[in-house]
Every structure is written in structure tokens, then in C-alpha cells.
Design a protein around this motif. Structure first.
Motif, PDB file in Angstrom:
ATOM      1  N   PHE A 145       1.432   5.339   5.556  1.00  0.00           N
ATOM      2  CA  PHE A 145       0.897   6.666   5.250  1.00  0.00           C
ATOM      3  C   PHE A 145       0.529   6.790   3.774  1.00  0.00           C
ATOM      4  N   VAL A 146       1.356   6.231   2.921  1.00  0.00           N
ATOM      5  CA  VAL A 146       1.086   6.286   1.484  1.00  0.00           C
ATOM      6  C   VAL A 146      -0.169   5.478   1.164  1.00  0.00           C
ATOM      7  N   LEU A 147      -0.295   4.302   1.754  1.00  0.00           N
ATOM      8  CA  LEU A 147      -1.461   3.466   1.475  1.00  0.00           C
ATOM      9  C   LEU A 147      -2.747   4.065   2.036  1.00  0.00           C
ATOM     10  N   VAL A 148      -2.657   4.705   3.202  1.00  0.00           N
ATOM     11  CA  VAL A 148      -3.837   5.368   3.775  1.00  0.00           C
ATOM     12  C   VAL A 148      -4.264   6.531   2.885  1.00  0.00           C
ATOM     13  N   ALA A 149      -3.314   7.299   2.381  1.00  0.00           N
ATOM     14  CA  ALA A 149      -3.648   8.411   1.485  1.00  0.00           C
ATOM     15  C   ALA A 149      -4.299   7.895   0.207  1.00  0.00           C
TER      16      ALA A 149
END
Length: 159
Positions: free
Chosen positions: A119-123
Motif C-alpha cells: 500500500f505504501v509503495l502504491v501510494a
């Protein structure tokens, strides 16, 4: 290169790094709250759907043997050997899991942490794309973590 141009370039990079760190921090905090990470049982998978169980098995193989090619725990009587069955170009993912396994030694916890890291990398990627599309900084910062709103945490966590 003139000193003024170098100064402008350094200022742009400093702003990009600062914005990226802000996106990472905000998304990580939202993820922690959204998935109730503090009260979660890390010995249980966050999600049983899809490939989560096979990813936990693969994480166990990486933890125990160092990579995904062979284990004696699966595929009796001689063990499981995956030399002839490449995992479809997932070596970058497996490498990230390998690095994370230096710090997290339990396979299910490792897969859960890898899931949340996504989720952090997608954001972060969404923020970079929004800025590349010339969306304002404020809208890009606000829009980057919106992917989390598409997840139903009751459906993701089997309690």
C-alpha cells in the motif's frame, strides 16, 4: 553547469524527496489505523484469498533455504524443486521478501508485512504519476493514499 541551475535542481530534488517521505508517512499511518495493526494477530494471514497461502509457503522456503528453488519440506519423497518451473518473473518480489526475511523470521508475519508495504509503495507510485501528469502538489499528496479506501478491512482480515 551554472551554480544557479545546480541550486534549482537540488531544490527540486529536495522537494520531491520531502513530498515522497510525507506520502510514505501518511500512507503508513493510515494503513496502520485502517488494518488495526496494533491489535492484529500477526500469526494469522491478513487475507486468505488469492495467493496468500502459497506466498506464505514460498516465504517459508525463502526463510529456510535462502531462495525459492528447492525445499525438502514439500514434494515428498525427494522435496520440491522449482528449477523447471520459473515463478513468472517474480524475482524482484522474492528479493524484497528475502531482504525482509532478515528482519522478520516468521513466514505469515513476513507476508503480512509485505502486503502492507504494498500500500505504501502504491501510494508512492501514484504520487509520482500524479505529479508527472502535472497535478498540483496538494491534490497529489491528498490523492496518493486514496487506494486504501477501496479495501474493506473486514473482508481482508479474517477474524
Amino acid at each position: 553547469m551554472p551554480a544557479a541551475a545546480v541550486s534549482r535542481l537540488a531544490g527540486r530534488w529536495a522537494t520531491r524527496v520531502r513530498d515522497g517521505v510525507l506520502v510514505v508517512i501518511v500512507t503508513a499511518l493510515v494503513t496502520v489505523v485502517f488494518f488495526r495493526v496494533g491489535s492484529a494477530d500477526w500469526g494469522l494471514p491478513i487475507d486468505y484469498r488469492g495467493d496468500s497461502v502459497s506466498e506464505a509457503a514460498l516465504a517459508r522456503v525463502i526463510i529456510e533455504t535462502g531462495w525459492t528453488t528447492h525445499t525438502d519440506r514439500l514434494g515428498a519423497p525427494t522435496g520440491q524443486t522449482l528449477h523447471d518451473f520459473p515463478l513468472g518473473g517474480d524475482d524482484v518480489h522474492n528479493l524484497v521478501i528475502k531482504v525482509m526475511s532478515w528482519f522478520i523470521h516468521e513466514p505469515v508475519s513476513l507476508v503480512n508485512a509485505y502486503f502492507l508495504l504494498g500500500f505504501v509503495l502504491v501510494a508512492l507510485a501514484a504520487f509520482a504519476v500524479l505529479r508527472w501528469l502535472r497535478v498540483s502538489r496538494a491534490l497529489a499528496l491528498a490523492g496518493a493514499p486514496l487506494r486504501l479506501l477501496l479495501i474493506d478491512p473486514r473482508g481482508a482480515r479474517q477474524e
